[in-house]
Design a protein around this motif. Structure first.
Motif, PDB file in Angstrom:
ATOM      1  N   VAL A   4      27.317 -23.376 -27.314  1.00 49.66           N
ATOM      2  CA  VAL A   4      27.118 -22.775 -28.512  1.00 49.66           C
ATOM      3  C   VAL A   4      25.514 -22.850 -28.944  1.00 49.66           C
ATOM      4  N   GLU A   5      25.120 -21.738 -29.120  1.00 53.25           N
ATOM      5  CA  GLU A   5      23.551 -21.935 -29.759  1.00 53.25           C
ATOM      6  C   GLU A   5      23.227 -21.254 -30.870  1.00 53.25           C
ATOM      7  N   ALA A   6      23.039 -21.368 -32.136  1.00 50.32           N
ATOM      8  CA  ALA A   6      22.902 -20.569 -33.416  1.00 50.32           C
ATOM      9  C   ALA A   6      21.539 -20.952 -33.784  1.00 50.32           C
ATOM     10  N   VAL A   7      20.885 -19.772 -34.035  1.00 48.68           N
ATOM     11  CA  VAL A   7      19.441 -20.024 -34.388  1.00 48.68           C
ATOM     12  C   VAL A   7      19.288 -19.271 -35.917  1.00 48.68           C
ATOM     13  N   ASP A   8      19.094 -19.833 -36.961  1.00 51.17           N
ATOM     14  CA  ASP A   8      18.858 -19.195 -38.274  1.00 51.17           C
ATOM     15  C   ASP A   8      20.099 -18.487 -38.761  1.00 51.17           C
ATOM     16  N   LEU A   9      21.121 -18.575 -38.359  1.00 55.79           N
ATOM     17  CA  LEU A   9      22.329 -18.093 -38.627  1.00 55.79           C
ATOM     18  C   LEU A   9      22.522 -17.740 -39.929  1.00 55.79           C
ATOM     19  N   THR A  10      22.788 -16.553 -40.715  1.00 55.88           N
ATOM     20  CA  THR A  10      22.964 -16.229 -42.009  1.00 55.88           C
ATOM     21  C   THR A  10      23.852 -15.373 -42.313  1.00 55.88           C
ATOM     22  N   ARG A  48      34.142 -18.011 -37.824  1.00 53.30           N
ATOM     23  CA  ARG A  48      34.605 -16.532 -37.993  1.00 53.30           C
ATOM     24  C   ARG A  48      33.528 -15.885 -37.254  1.00 53.30           C
ATOM     25  N   ILE A  49      32.331 -16.288 -37.322  1.00 50.26           N
ATOM     26  CA  ILE A  49      31.392 -15.473 -36.769  1.00 50.26           C
ATOM     27  C   ILE A  49      31.375 -15.656 -35.179  1.00 50.26           C
ATOM     28  N   MET A  50      31.552 -17.001 -34.689  1.00 48.18           N
ATOM     29  CA  MET A  50      31.637 -17.266 -33.414  1.00 48.18           C
ATOM     30  C   MET A  50      32.888 -16.667 -32.756  1.00 48.18           C
ATOM     31  N   LEU A  51      34.064 -16.331 -33.539  1.00 46.61           N
ATOM     32  CA  LEU A  51      35.184 -15.692 -32.967  1.00 46.61           C
ATOM     33  C   LEU A  51      35.067 -14.356 -32.895  1.00 46.61           C
ATOM     34  N   GLY A  52      33.994 -13.851 -33.579  1.00 47.72           N
ATOM     35  CA  GLY A  52      33.792 -12.418 -33.470  1.00 47.72           C
ATOM     36  C   GLY A  52      34.374 -11.563 -34.617  1.00 47.72           C
ATOM     37  N   LEU A  53      35.061 -12.282 -35.368  1.00 46.99           N
ATOM     38  CA  LEU A  53      35.680 -11.803 -36.495  1.00 46.99           C
ATOM     39  C   LEU A  53      34.925 -11.144 -37.854  1.00 46.99           C
ATOM     40  N   GLN A  54      33.832 -11.884 -37.784  1.00 43.13           N
ATOM     41  CA  GLN A  54      32.787 -11.270 -38.834  1.00 43.13           C
ATOM     42  C   GLN A  54      31.490 -11.187 -38.300  1.00 43.13           C
ATOM     43  N   ARG A  55      30.505 -10.369 -38.816  1.00 38.35           N
ATOM     44  CA  ARG A  55      29.108 -10.271 -38.218  1.00 38.35           C
ATOM     45  C   ARG A  55      28.130 -11.243 -39.129  1.00 38.35           C
ATOM     46  N   ALA A  56      27.220 -11.657 -38.402  1.00 36.98           N
ATOM     47  CA  ALA A  56      26.171 -12.334 -39.207  1.00 36.98           C
ATOM     48  C   ALA A  56      25.055 -11.205 -40.003  1.00 36.98           C
ATOM     49  N   THR A  57      24.473 -11.619 -40.986  1.00 38.54           N
ATOM     50  CA  THR A  57      23.644 -10.837 -41.542  1.00 38.54           C
ATOM     51  C   THR A  57      22.385 -10.985 -40.843  1.00 38.54           C
ATOM     52  N   GLY A  58      22.045 -12.301 -40.499  1.00 44.20           N
ATOM     53  CA  GLY A  58      20.872 -12.618 -39.768  1.00 44.20           C
ATOM     54  C   GLY A  58      20.930 -13.638 -38.789  1.00 44.20           C
ATOM     55  N   LEU A  61      23.424 -15.804 -32.457  1.00 47.43           N
ATOM     56  CA  LEU A  61      24.564 -16.836 -31.877  1.00 47.43           C
ATOM     57  C   LEU A  61      24.479 -16.405 -30.535  1.00 47.43           C
ATOM     58  N   CYS A  62      24.567 -17.358 -29.722  1.00 46.33           N
ATOM     59  CA  CYS A  62      25.220 -17.058 -28.297  1.00 46.33           C
ATOM     60  C   CYS A  62      26.305 -18.318 -28.277  1.00 46.33           C
ATOM     61  N   VAL A  63      27.540 -17.769 -27.508  1.00 46.10           N
ATOM     62  CA  VAL A  63      28.698 -18.690 -27.119  1.00 46.10           C
ATOM     63  C   VAL A  63      28.904 -18.351 -25.866  1.00 46.10           C
ATOM     64  N   PHE A  64      28.949 -19.451 -24.889  1.00 43.86           N
ATOM     65  CA  PHE A  64      29.102 -19.153 -23.482  1.00 43.86           C
ATOM     66  C   PHE A  64      28.086 -18.296 -22.936  1.00 43.86           C
ATOM     67  N   GLY A  65      26.798 -18.296 -23.481  1.00 45.92           N
ATOM     68  CA  GLY A  65      25.700 -17.395 -22.895  1.00 45.92           C
ATOM     69  C   GLY A  65      25.854 -15.980 -23.324  1.00 45.92           C
ATOM     70  N   GLU A  66      26.705 -15.501 -24.132  1.00 52.83           N
ATOM     71  CA  GLU A  66      26.802 -14.323 -24.506  1.00 52.83           C
ATOM     72  C   GLU A  66      26.387 -14.257 -26.107  1.00 52.83           C
ATOM     73  N   GLU A  67      25.454 -13.051 -26.230  1.00 51.59           N
ATOM     74  CA  GLU A  67      25.017 -12.807 -27.339  1.00 51.59           C
ATOM     75  C   GLU A  67      26.196 -12.175 -28.210  1.00 51.59           C
ATOM     76  N   MET A  68      26.482 -12.844 -29.531  1.00 47.87           N
ATOM     77  CA  MET A  68      27.699 -12.214 -30.301  1.00 47.87           C
ATOM     78  C   MET A  68      27.000 -11.366 -31.322  1.00 47.87           C
TER      79      MET A  68
END
Length: 68
Positions: A4-10, A48-58, A61-68
């Motif tokens: 998991v890699e989140a950068v400035d997740l908002t 919720r953002i990691m699971l794809g249930l919501q979208r980040a505003t800014g 996020l990459c989970v297992f190398g996939e951009e969410m």
């Protein structure tokens, strides 16, 4: 490699309530992390953002190398 890699997740609700403010998080393969904080800190929103249930505003996020 990061699992998991989140950068400035908002996440902002209704253009005024900031649920998640520029979260930076890196979880390496084989590591165990926990999110701890008071009510309203953004723990559930982060998952919720990691699971794809919501979208980040800014941010990004990459989970297992996939951009969410």
């Amino acid at each position: 490699m990061y699992i998991v890699e989140a950068v400035d997740l908002t996440k902002i609700y209704q253009n005024r309530y900031i649920a998640l403010n520029a979260l930076n998080l890196r979880v390496e393969k084989g590591m165990v992390y926990g999110l701890v904080g008071p009510n309203g800190a953004g723990k559930s929103t982060t998952f919720r953002i990691m699971l794809g249930l919501q979208r980040a505003t800014g941010g990004s996020l990459c989970v297992f190398g996939e951009e969410m």
